[in-house]
Design a protein around this motif. Structure first.
Motif, PDB file in Angstrom:
ATOM      1  N   LYS A  58      52.546  55.656  63.898  1.00  0.00           N
ATOM      2  CA  LYS A  58      52.931  54.642  64.880  1.00  0.00           C
ATOM      3  C   LYS A  58      54.448  54.376  64.885  1.00  0.00           C
ATOM      4  CE  LYS A  58      50.886  50.497  66.725  1.00  0.00           C
ATOM      5  NZ  LYS A  58      49.682  49.688  66.653  1.00  0.00           N
ATOM      6  N   SER A  59      55.035  54.199  63.719  1.00  0.00           N
ATOM      7  CA  SER A  59      56.473  53.913  63.674  1.00  0.00           C
ATOM      8  C   SER A  59      57.296  55.121  64.134  1.00  0.00           C
ATOM      9  CB  SER A  59      56.906  53.448  62.281  1.00  0.00           C
ATOM     10  OG  SER A  59      56.742  54.474  61.333  1.00  0.00           O
ATOM     11  N   GLY A  60      56.842  56.311  63.767  1.00  0.00           N
ATOM     12  CA  GLY A  60      57.536  57.517  64.211  1.00  0.00           C
ATOM     13  C   GLY A  60      57.482  57.690  65.712  1.00  0.00           C
ATOM     14  N   GLU A  61      56.314  57.394  66.294  1.00  0.00           N
ATOM     15  CA  GLU A  61      56.166  57.515  67.742  1.00  0.00           C
ATOM     16  C   GLU A  61      57.006  56.490  68.486  1.00  0.00           C
ATOM     17  OE1 GLU A  61      54.834  60.030  69.458  1.00  0.00           O
ATOM     18  OE2 GLU A  61      54.558  60.889  67.469  1.00  0.00           O
ATOM     19  N   SER A  62      57.106  55.260  67.956  1.00  0.00           N
ATOM     20  CA  SER A  62      57.935  54.261  68.633  1.00  0.00           C
ATOM     21  C   SER A  62      59.413  54.637  68.534  1.00  0.00           C
ATOM     22  CB  SER A  62      57.659  52.855  68.117  1.00  0.00           C
ATOM     23  OG  SER A  62      57.965  52.737  66.761  1.00  0.00           O
ATOM     24  N   LEU A  63      59.812  55.193  67.411  1.00  0.00           N
ATOM     25  CA  LEU A  63      61.186  55.663  67.267  1.00  0.00           C
ATOM     26  C   LEU A  63      61.462  56.822  68.234  1.00  0.00           C
ATOM     27  CD1 LEU A  63      63.875  55.456  65.782  1.00  0.00           C
ATOM     28  CD2 LEU A  63      62.926  56.915  63.993  1.00  0.00           C
ATOM     29  N   ARG A  64      60.512  57.716  68.367  1.00  0.00           N
ATOM     30  CA  ARG A  64      60.652  58.850  69.286  1.00  0.00           C
ATOM     31  C   ARG A  64      60.800  58.362  70.737  1.00  0.00           C
ATOM     32  NH1 ARG A  64      59.846  64.029  68.064  1.00  0.00           N
ATOM     33  NH2 ARG A  64      58.567  63.750  66.210  1.00  0.00           N
ATOM     34  N   LYS A  65      60.014  57.337  71.117  1.00  0.00           N
ATOM     35  CA  LYS A  65      60.108  56.758  72.471  1.00  0.00           C
ATOM     36  C   LYS A  65      61.492  56.172  72.707  1.00  0.00           C
ATOM     37  CE  LYS A  65      55.369  55.529  73.499  1.00  0.00           C
ATOM     38  NZ  LYS A  65      54.358  54.557  73.145  1.00  0.00           N
ATOM     39  N   LEU A  66      62.001  55.463  71.693  1.00  0.00           N
ATOM     40  CA  LEU A  66      63.334  54.871  71.796  1.00  0.00           C
ATOM     41  C   LEU A  66      64.381  55.962  71.986  1.00  0.00           C
ATOM     42  CD1 LEU A  66      65.041  52.265  71.621  1.00  0.00           C
ATOM     43  CD2 LEU A  66      65.137  52.618  69.147  1.00  0.00           C
ATOM     44  N   PHE A  67      64.258  57.040  71.240  1.00  0.00           N
ATOM     45  CA  PHE A  67      65.181  58.170  71.385  1.00  0.00           C
ATOM     46  C   PHE A  67      65.151  58.732  72.794  1.00  0.00           C
ATOM     47  CE2 PHE A  67      66.317  58.717  66.974  1.00  0.00           C
ATOM     48  CZ  PHE A  67      67.544  59.339  67.090  1.00  0.00           C
TER      49      PHE A  67
END
Length: 108
Positions: A58-67
């Protein structure tokens, strides 16, 4: 040094660092970051090839979205969801992921 690999934490960095056979900067986001913090972190690397390699959680995916929103030009390298974390991914798989991201790797 024209490539920057962005990972979430120090364990991810220490896991991939010995696999890479070219000068690459590896940056850790150290947890959740905001768009402003991300821009500050990456400001010195403007114009370089950004490669996002984050956990398949979940945290990795939210970071990826932000990127994708803040740095749409960044390339994304993915680990299989079954491994969940970059640090827990087998070396052979990480080598394949790095090669797929056009990063030269050390042969085992």
């Amino acid at each position: 040094m024209d490539k920057v690999i962005i990972v979430e934490g120090r364990s991810d960095k220490t896991r991939i660092e010995p696999l890479i056979a070219e000068p690459v900067t590896i940056l850790c986001t150290n947890g959740t970051v905001s768009a402003v913090r991300l821009e500050e972190l990456l400001a010195p690397y403007e114009g370089l090839d950004l490669i996002v390699l984050v956990d398949a959680d979940k945290s990795g995916e939210s970071l990826r979205k932000l990127f994708k929103k803040v740095f749409p030009e960044a390339r994304h390298a993915y680990i299989d969801r079954s491994y969940k974390e970059v640090a827990a991914t087998p070396v052979r798989i990480l080598l394949d992921v790095l090669i797929g991201a056009n990063v030269r790797v050390n042969t085992l």
